[in-house]
Scaffold this active site. Sequence first.
Site, PDB file in Angstrom:
ATOM      1  N   GLU A 299       0.897  -0.816   0.099  1.00 27.35           N
ATOM      2  CA  GLU A 299      -0.100  -0.073   0.214  1.00 27.35           C
ATOM      3  C   GLU A 299       0.980   1.090  -0.340  1.00 27.35           C
ATOM      4  O   GLU A 299       0.309   2.168  -0.707  1.00 27.35           O
ATOM      5  CB  GLU A 299      -1.274   0.344   1.244  1.00 27.35           C
ATOM      6  CG  GLU A 299      -2.177   1.086   1.352  1.00 27.35           C
ATOM      7  CD  GLU A 299      -2.907   1.033   2.617  1.00 27.35           C
ATOM      8  OE1 GLU A 299      -2.644   0.078   3.135  1.00 27.35           O
ATOM      9  OE2 GLU A 299      -3.541   1.891   2.252  1.00 27.35           O
TER      10      GLU A 299
ATOM     11  N   ASN B 264      -0.609  10.567   9.332  1.00 21.74           N
ATOM     12  CA  ASN B 264       1.439  10.748  10.063  1.00 21.74           C
ATOM     13  C   ASN B 264       1.835  10.450  11.299  1.00 21.74           C
ATOM     14  O   ASN B 264       2.987  10.962  11.521  1.00 21.74           O
ATOM     15  CB  ASN B 264       1.409  12.112   9.253  1.00 21.74           C
ATOM     16  CG  ASN B 264       1.708  12.405   7.843  1.00 21.74           C
ATOM     17  OD1 ASN B 264       0.840  10.973   7.079  1.00 21.74           O
ATOM     18  ND2 ASN B 264       1.621  13.891   7.615  1.00 21.74           N
TER      19      ASN B 264
END
Lengths: 396, 388
Positions: free
Chosen positions: A244, A382
């Site tokens: 991914e 993140n």
Amino acid sequence: MDLSYTPEEEAFREEVRGFLAENLPKEISDAIKYGTGLGKDGYLRWQAILNEKGWLAPNWPAEYGGAEWNAVQKHIYEEEAAAAHAPRTVAFGLAMLGPVLMQFGSQAQKDYYLPRILSGEDWWCQGYSEPGAGSDLASLKTRAVRDGDHYVVNGQKTWTTLGQHANKIFCLVRTDPDVKQQEGISFLLIDMDTPGIEVRPIILLDGTPEVNEVFFDNVRVPVENLVGEENKGWTYAKYLLTHERTNIAGVGYSRAGLESLKRIARIEQSGGRPLIENPHFAARLAKVEIDLMAMATTNLRIISRAAAGQAPGVESSMLKVKGTIIRQEINDLTRRAVGPYAMPFASEAVAGDNDPIGPDYAGPVTSQYFNNRKLSIFGGSNEIQRGIISKVKMGG
Amino acid sequence: MNFELTEERQMLQDTLRRYLSDRYTTATRNAIIDSDTGMSDEIWTELAELGVIGALFTEEQGGFGGAGFDITTVFEELGRAGVVEPFLDTAILGGGLIAALGDDTQKQLLDEVIAGGAHLALAHGEPTSRYDLSRVETTVVQNGTTGGGADVQNGENIVLNGRKAVVVNAEAAGHLIVSARESGAADDPAGISLFLVPAGTPGLSLRGYPLFSGGRAAEVTLDNVTLPASARLGLANKGFAALADVVARADVALVAEVMGAMETATELTRDYLMTRKQFGRPIGTFQALAHRYSDLLIELEQARSAVINAAGHLDKPSEIRDLQVSAARNLIGRVGRHVAEETIQMHGGIAMTQEYELAHIAKRITLADHRFGDTDYHLERFIDLSAA
Ligand SMILES: Cc1cc2nc3c(=O)[nH]c(=O)nc-3n(C[C@H](O)[C@H](O)[C@H](O)COP(=O)(O)OP(=O)(O)OC[C@H]3O[C@@H](n4cnc5c(N)ncnc54)[C@H](O)[C@@H]3O)c2cc1C
């Protein structure tokens, strides 16, 4: 040190560029360029064109109908595709499930499913996240209980991207609740037509029905739809995640975004001059371009290391964080660039036959700005990426 | 020095906060956004009865407030609740111009506005004027009786031609206040005149659409719109000063609205950080998030001071006022982006959904930066004014 591409690589770039120029339908590239969105048919049409050429599955081996490109070739393709406003291919079957099946699937699964991914017969969606299991994916609760030659699945998945188009879903399910979380998870392939499955759309903040909730109520799944071994699903899921995260930096998309931003800033007027000549705007633009130039090289450095056989580790986390920051900054600048015409609601502004409201490029920019807030949330947020980097580097 | 609200303003704040938290729920508001008119007449009337509009005008004008801190008190509450009804357009901009320039007949409209019975819109910005307040290319010609076939008063009539962009609340407005250039170059502050144009005047056409953060606007075309001389609002060529005054008030309203919206965004985030659990604990216990939440609170205090600075200088001479206003808009623009993006990020996926309150609040914050100058525009204006 040599920053130039080899003659073979340059020739490959020419080939890609020529192919795109000749075969990418204008309706499709316009839909990407103007952000009007591509329906299921649009995706399938483009994927059929790529498949015909043998380029639909860049990282699949040739024996399964893949292009078998190396990392640099993939990078070149992605750059050219973004520049030509070609759509991304739908990753769920091609980039996620395909590699898992090749590595861990049974022969029967490979023979049955892989060709159907290429032909577009199957549209897969990804059933990982749950309301209570986002970043902490291993805490997932959707249960699969063995009953004869079936698993009976109960629970809920959420955020299922384009699940409304899908006829198949690959799911992580809990098969053993009594062991360490990661050790009781299995990887199941489920037909969306099975009785007991309900798909409900979730409207995102830009008004698009891009994701869904998927509910499972006593859904009976044949045991042959288990991938690999029972309770080993976490290993397969992690393997999938490394796939991914290829092209995670999105350099091609940032380049295309930057080009379109510059085009807009040359047309827009500020104080009687083109916006691109406004010193404050020009400074913002220059900073993100400087960041992107460095990012492109960071990306290539990591790619060439991967091409030399070293598996990318924390580097892919670094690319994800920096790449999404850059893409989001470009989205922000593009929204700013159109001034008051960022205010109209996009679906009206770009609606079908009507003339656009304001300049044609203005319609989708606010939607894109808000929609791409997702880039730093999904695929491992993140914050999670930063956690990985420091944990690995500090030996945790 | 006294940083407390007066008793009256405190009462107004309490009343509004209570009313809006009872009546203006996420579901109600989202239904309003989806409706054809993009606003609720019922809520408009009720808020007018609570004094939301009256508070924005002086007693002389028919209200009971009108100062900078009245504006901030009202708009902070509207911002907290993410109100989409066009108080800025009808009251601050439209009502403000009539209060400043209207003759006795025109001022009757202001009474209706304050009572909640009329809508107005300012048709000023044009397709390429961006944020330049003095750039007006819509034309006006004043003719003798032979000029046009319209109902003519005083032996003269006025003909307007041009295009106006993103005119918020244009469809609901009974009158548009249209700016047009009577003399001078395209961006000359002198030479701009203002006109009250009734809805439905022949030659006036509207292309309406919803706005990204709620409410509606229209592209307005003026094709030989012919008006009697009595449609003039204020003196010929002298419209700019009044425009600059109401836009300064609108800027104060906008920073207050964003202030309120940012309070809601951070409160939602605090609650979510304390309740959402991942890895067996509330996510707010992760220092990576806790520190960023603290940063938001620090920025919010700065933002509040900037709003106070702007509101407190609203009635000062324009050079002083505009410096403070641009300072506030620049600071709020920067903090606003930070707050909108960070609060979404710290929520994760949930904040990406339309039905979650923060999504709407983040849009209000972000799109406020596209009215009357964005963060960069106000930075440049601040630089020019402080160098002067
Ligand atoms: C548009 C979109 C499409 C998606 N598509 C799919 C899909 O097709 N299939 C699928 O399975 N999933 C999909 N997802 C889900 C996505 O993977 C999750 O949103 C993501 O994993 C984050 O989970 P969450 O939203 O529950 O946030 P949470 O995990 O609840 O996180 C909330 C906040 O806490 C932070 N946080 C969490 N843990 C820590 C920590 N340990 N340290 C510091 N900070 C932390 C997060 O970074 C975030 O800021 C999609 C999401 C979106 C928004």
